[in-house]
Design an enzyme around this catalytic site. Structure first.
Site, PDB file in Angstrom:
ATOM      1  N   ASP A   1       0.858  -1.169   0.000  1.00 31.33           N
ATOM      2  CA  ASP A   1       0.000   0.000   0.000  1.00 31.33           C
ATOM      3  C   ASP A   1       0.903   1.231   0.000  1.00 31.33           C
ATOM      4  OD1 ASP A   1      -2.370   1.642   0.499  1.00 31.33           O
ATOM      5  OD2 ASP A   1      -1.632   1.796   2.553  1.00 31.33           O
ATOM      6  N   LEU A   2       0.348   2.389  -0.313  1.00 31.08           N
ATOM      7  CA  LEU A   2       1.179   3.600  -0.408  1.00 31.08           C
ATOM      8  C   LEU A   2       1.032   4.503   0.820  1.00 31.08           C
ATOM      9  CD1 LEU A   2       3.191   5.114  -2.184  1.00 31.08           C
ATOM     10  CD2 LEU A   2       1.250   6.182  -3.358  1.00 31.08           C
TER      11      LEU A   2
END
Length: 215
Positions: free
Chosen positions: A9-10
């Protein structure tokens, strides 16, 4: 089977963008005269912005919400976006050891690429799957499966990690190893309720976790 593909995920996982996100939401809610509830709003991080806009602004006003958010986010992006401590070093180590890396985010492609390019994360990534790339989004498995399809990597060799229950659910539904990180949006107990395969409290623990799947 050994893990050789690691998806991230970012926001709240690789990059410390939560202060920027919170500040942007506060400005949008104020300008649109929408009642602000911090806990309620921030729990939606990880979902596509258009869905959040519809939830809080309604069907008729969600385009205005979306446009305002993008405007304010862009203005302060460079000032308030940074990698979490040890992120770049961890990515360098994984890459040098032959791991294949990718990003799975609910951000738009334009915004995601701006962030990872600005921080120098893009050079480590084989793929970036953004909100436009799938019809169904986290917590559904589609974004994770799309990344693996692009990389031609089997689910048995992959892990996906993130700071949100949406990330854990997406990983589990995709059939990959699920890893929660505790330095982002969600508390450890909240992640544990989704029963991830592993919980990560610092980047230094990631290599031993991945190596454990090879032994």
């Amino acid at each position: 089977m050994a893990i050789n593909t690691v998806l991230f995920d970012l926001d709240g996982t690789l990059i410390d963008s939560l202060p920027l996100i919170r500040r942007t939401y506060e400005k949008v809610f104020e300008e649109m005269n929408i009642p602000w509830g911090d806990a309620q709003v921030m729990k939606h991080i990880g979902l596509p912005l258009v869905d959040i806009a519809k939830t809080f602004a309604g069907e008729a006003r969600h385009p205005e919400f979306f446009k305002l958010y993008q405007h304010h986010y862009a203005l302060e992006h460079d000032e308030l976006t940074k990698p979490f401590p040890g992120t770049l070093e961890m990515l360098e180590t994984l890459k040098s050891r032959g791991f294949r890396l990718g990003i799975v985010t609910s951000k738009t492609r334009q915004v995601a690429l701006r962030s990872i390019g600005f921080l120098g994360i893009d050079r480590y990534m084989e793929v970036t799957v953004a909100v436009e790339d799938v019809t169904r989004h986290k917590p559904q498995p589609d974004p994770v499966l799309k990344a693996l399809e692009l990389m031609q990597a089997p689910v048995e060799t992959a892990a996906y990690m993130g700071d949100s229950p949406f990330d854990i659910l997406a990983a589990k539904r995709a059939g990959v190893t699920s890893i929660g990180v505790t330095w982002g949006m969600s508390e450890r107990d909240e992640l544990l309720r989704r029963e991830p395969d592993r919980i990560l409290q610092q980047w230094e623990d990631l290599i031993p976790i991945l190596e454990a799947y090879s032994s």
